[in-house]
Design a protein around this motif. Sequence first.
Motif, mmCIF file in Angstrom:
data_model
loop_
_atom_site.group_PDB
_atom_site.id
_atom_site.type_symbol
_atom_site.label_atom_id
_atom_site.label_comp_id
_atom_site.label_asym_id
_atom_site.label_seq_id
_atom_site.Cartn_x
_atom_site.Cartn_y
_atom_site.Cartn_z
ATOM 1 N N SER A 74 3.899 4.201 -2.430
ATOM 2 C CA SER A 74 3.764 4.302 -3.776
ATOM 3 C C SER A 74 5.308 3.696 -4.390
ATOM 4 O O SER A 74 5.652 3.974 -5.633
ATOM 5 C CB SER A 74 3.905 5.868 -4.025
ATOM 6 N N GLU A 120 1.150 13.681 -5.186
ATOM 7 C CA GLU A 120 -0.330 13.315 -4.917
ATOM 8 C C GLU A 120 -1.226 13.595 -6.310
ATOM 9 O O GLU A 120 -1.918 12.565 -6.926
ATOM 10 C CB GLU A 120 -1.247 13.916 -3.907
ATOM 11 N N ASN A 123 -3.058 4.739 -4.729
ATOM 12 C CA ASN A 123 -3.238 5.650 -3.579
ATOM 13 C C ASN A 123 -4.745 5.836 -3.769
ATOM 14 O O ASN A 123 -5.764 5.531 -4.522
ATOM 15 C CB ASN A 123 -2.691 6.935 -4.569
ATOM 16 N N CYS A 124 -5.344 6.500 -2.313
ATOM 17 C CA CYS A 124 -6.431 6.361 -2.095
ATOM 18 C C CYS A 124 -7.273 7.237 -2.798
ATOM 19 O O CYS A 124 -8.329 6.831 -3.152
ATOM 20 C CB CYS A 124 -6.469 6.822 -0.391
ATOM 21 N N SER A 125 -6.840 8.390 -3.156
ATOM 22 C CA SER A 125 -7.794 9.208 -3.874
ATOM 23 C C SER A 125 -7.952 8.801 -5.374
ATOM 24 O O SER A 125 -9.185 9.016 -5.839
ATOM 25 C CB SER A 125 -7.187 10.736 -3.914
ATOM 26 N N ASN A 134 0.864 -1.164 -0.026
ATOM 27 C CA ASN A 134 -0.112 0.084 -0.013
ATOM 28 C C ASN A 134 0.970 1.054 -0.250
ATOM 29 O O ASN A 134 0.441 2.264 0.592
ATOM 30 C CB ASN A 134 -0.980 0.012 1.252
ATOM 31 N N ARG A 179 -6.084 19.467 0.697
ATOM 32 C CA ARG A 179 -6.361 18.853 2.273
ATOM 33 C C ARG A 179 -7.306 19.772 2.946
ATOM 34 O O ARG A 179 -7.269 20.875 2.872
ATOM 35 C CB ARG A 179 -4.929 19.007 3.046
ATOM 36 N N GLY A 231 -5.165 10.791 5.645
ATOM 37 C CA GLY A 231 -4.560 10.296 4.688
ATOM 38 C C GLY A 231 -2.982 10.600 4.794
ATOM 39 O O GLY A 231 -2.302 10.041 4.441
HETATM 40 C C1 11C Z 1 -3.166 11.484 1.172
HETATM 41 N N1 11C Z 1 -3.317 10.236 -0.416
HETATM 42 O O1 11C Z 1 -4.267 11.529 1.710
HETATM 43 C C2 11C Z 1 -2.515 10.368 0.461
HETATM 44 C C3 11C Z 1 -2.361 9.055 1.366
HETATM 45 O O2 11C Z 1 0.379 7.164 -1.871
HETATM 46 O O3 11C Z 1 -0.535 5.673 -0.376
HETATM 47 C C4 11C Z 1 -1.678 7.852 0.712
HETATM 48 C C5 11C Z 1 -0.193 7.937 0.200
HETATM 49 C C6 11C Z 1 -0.151 6.834 -0.779
HETATM 50 O O4 11C Z 1 -2.130 12.018 1.886
#
Ligand code: 11C
Length: 344
Positions: free
Chosen positions: A96, A216, A127-129, A94, A241, A159
Motif C-alpha cells: 500500500s 483494509e 489490495n486483493c479484495s 504490491n 477474516r 491475505g
Molecule cells: C488481507 N488484503 O487479506 C489483505 C492483504 O494492502 O496488499 C493485502 C494487503 C495489501 O489481509
Amino acid sequence: KKYNVAVVGATGAVGQKMLETLEDRKFPVENLKLLSSSRSAGSKMVFNGEEYTLEEATPESFKGVDIALFSAGGSVSKKLAPEAVKHGAVVIDNTSAFRMAEGVPLVVPEVNEADIKEHKGIIANPNCSTIQMVAALEPVRKAYGMNRVIVSTYQAVSGAGNEAADELREQSQSFLNGEELEANLLPVKGDKKHYPIAFNALPQIDVFQDNGYTFEEMKMINETKKIMHAPDLSVAATCVRLPFFTSHAESVYIEVEKEGVTVEEVKQLMNEAPGIVLEDDPSTQTYPTPLSAAEKRDVFVGRIRKDLDDEKGFHLWVVSDNLLKGAAWNSVQIAERLVANKWL
Ligand code: 11C
C-alpha cells in the motif's frame, strides 16, 4: 525480447506465487534476481527448473534490472522502490506504500490498463479484495453507471501471510484436541489484542483508523474510486477474516444509474467481461466458493439478483484467489501489458 526481472520478497506467500505465475505465463525472463531480507538471504528457490540463491535486497541490487516486482511489505517498498527506479527499473509494487500517491498508476488491467503508460517508474498493484471487486463491477458501471457500492468481505488467512496460515493450522489442531487456543498474530500483527481465527470470524483486517473503519476497509473505498476514476462513487466496506486458507469472497450490493436493467443483462455482461467467469444457476446450486476459486487466475461471480426494494439495486457474490488475481497474477499481468504496449 527478454527482460531482467527482480522479485523482492520472493519467499513470502505472494512472492512464491509471483514466481509460479511468471513460470506459468512463460514471461520472457532473461535474468532473474530473487531478493529478500538479510534473514532469508542465502536460501534457495527454484524457477523454471533452475536453482536461485536469494540475495539481500540493497539499492545496488537493482543495477541492470528492467522490471522489479515488490511484495515485501510497505516499509521495504518505501525504502527500495525509489532506489530501483533510480537504477532504471520499472517497479510493480504490491504494497500500500504508493497506491494513493498522485502520479502513481493503480492498475487492474481489465479496468484501467491505459493508466499504466502514465507511470514515472512505479506502478501500484491494488489490495486483493479491491482488485476482484472492481474487475467484476467495472463492466456494469461502464454499461449502466453506478452510484453506490456496499461490500462485506469474507477473507482468507493467507491475505495476512504464511504465518497467519500457520496460526490457523495450529489453532485448528488445538481446537479439535480440546486444548486452549493460542492467538499471537491475528487480526493484526503487532496490534494490542489478538483473537483466535480457528472456528471464528474476526471483523478487523488491518488497523483501525480514526473514523472507525479499518485500513483494509479504507483501502477498498479509496482504491476503488481511484482505479475506476469515479471520485463521486459512494463506497462502504466491512472486511471480515474467516478461517480458510485461500480466496476472498465478497457480498457486494450495487446501485446502477440506469432504470430497467435486468439480472439477465448483468449476467450477460459478466459472461462477456475479460477475466470474469459467471457461475450462477440457483436451479443447480451453482455458485463459486473459496475452494472452487483457489489456484485459478479468474474472478468468479454468482448469486446475481435484484434488490427487492430498490429497482436499481443488485446483489452479487464475487470470489477470487487472493494470492493470484488479488496479488501475483495482477502484478504479472501489469508486467505483461507494460511490455506488450512498449510502455516500459
Ligand atoms: C488481507 N488484503 O487479506 C489483505 C492483504 O494492502 O496488499 C493485502 C494487503 C495489501 O489481509
